[in-house]
Motif scaffolding. Sequence first.
Motif, PDB file in Angstrom:
ATOM      1  N   LEU A 179       0.858  -1.175   0.000  1.00  0.00           N
ATOM      2  CA  LEU A 179       0.000   0.000   0.000  1.00  0.00           C
ATOM      3  C   LEU A 179       0.897   1.228   0.000  1.00  0.00           C
ATOM      4  CD1 LEU A 179      -2.778   1.358   0.274  1.00  0.00           C
ATOM      5  CD2 LEU A 179      -2.500   1.204   2.740  1.00  0.00           C
ATOM      6  N   VAL A 180       0.724   2.051  -0.995  1.00  0.00           N
ATOM      7  CA  VAL A 180       1.516   3.269  -1.108  1.00  0.00           C
ATOM      8  C   VAL A 180       0.677   4.422  -0.584  1.00  0.00           C
ATOM      9  CG1 VAL A 180       2.722   4.812  -2.689  1.00  0.00           C
ATOM     10  CG2 VAL A 180       2.736   2.346  -3.097  1.00  0.00           C
ATOM     11  N   MET A 181       1.186   5.084   0.429  1.00  0.00           N
ATOM     12  CA  MET A 181       0.477   6.230   1.004  1.00  0.00           C
ATOM     13  C   MET A 181       0.822   7.478   0.189  1.00  0.00           C
ATOM     14  SD  MET A 181      -1.378   5.424   3.669  1.00  0.00           S
ATOM     15  CE  MET A 181      -1.462   6.847   4.722  1.00  0.00           C
ATOM     16  N   THR A 182      -0.005   7.750  -0.804  1.00  0.00           N
ATOM     17  CA  THR A 182       0.199   8.934  -1.623  1.00  0.00           C
ATOM     18  C   THR A 182      -0.150  10.175  -0.809  1.00  0.00           C
ATOM     19  OG1 THR A 182      -2.053   8.913  -2.460  1.00  0.00           O
ATOM     20  CG2 THR A 182      -0.414   7.639  -3.702  1.00  0.00           C
ATOM     21  N   PRO A 183       0.339  11.329  -1.207  1.00  0.00           N
ATOM     22  CA  PRO A 183      -0.017  12.553  -0.491  1.00  0.00           C
ATOM     23  C   PRO A 183      -1.531  12.795  -0.453  1.00  0.00           C
ATOM     24  CG  PRO A 183       1.846  12.975  -1.929  1.00  0.00           C
ATOM     25  CD  PRO A 183       1.374  11.575  -2.217  1.00  0.00           C
ATOM     26  N   GLN A 184      -2.223  12.452  -1.536  1.00  0.00           N
ATOM     27  CA  GLN A 184      -3.671  12.633  -1.565  1.00  0.00           C
ATOM     28  C   GLN A 184      -4.348  11.725  -0.543  1.00  0.00           C
ATOM     29  OE1 GLN A 184      -1.843  12.066  -4.322  1.00  0.00           O
ATOM     30  NE2 GLN A 184      -2.153  13.811  -5.666  1.00  0.00           N
TER      31      GLN A 184
END
Length: 108
Positions: A15-20
């Motif tokens: 899971l990549v925690m994007t800024p959005q």
Amino acid sequence: MALEIKLNQKLSQTLVMTPQLQQAIKLLQLGRQEYVEVLERELLENPVLEDSREDEEQFGARGTDTELPPVAERATPSADSDDIEIRRSNDDSLGDLFGYSAARGSGS
């Protein structure tokens, strides 16, 4: 000299925690008043952002033509005896098809 064939398979999930996504999680945790304060602060700090509330005031509220009537005025379907009888006959037909008796609640 022996030849050997190997096949390996690996499956992974991350899971990549994007800024959005980080921003959405942060905003969802706020109460209504805190949320409004954060929006006001962001509007002041970022000149690119525009307040859509100004457009609504200028052009009127959106969706006023398509609002639903109050719950009391909405038509509600009535379950009269004909509908119930049709459902029972459908249950019996399906029961005959699959060897199930709706009245007994068990298979035949």
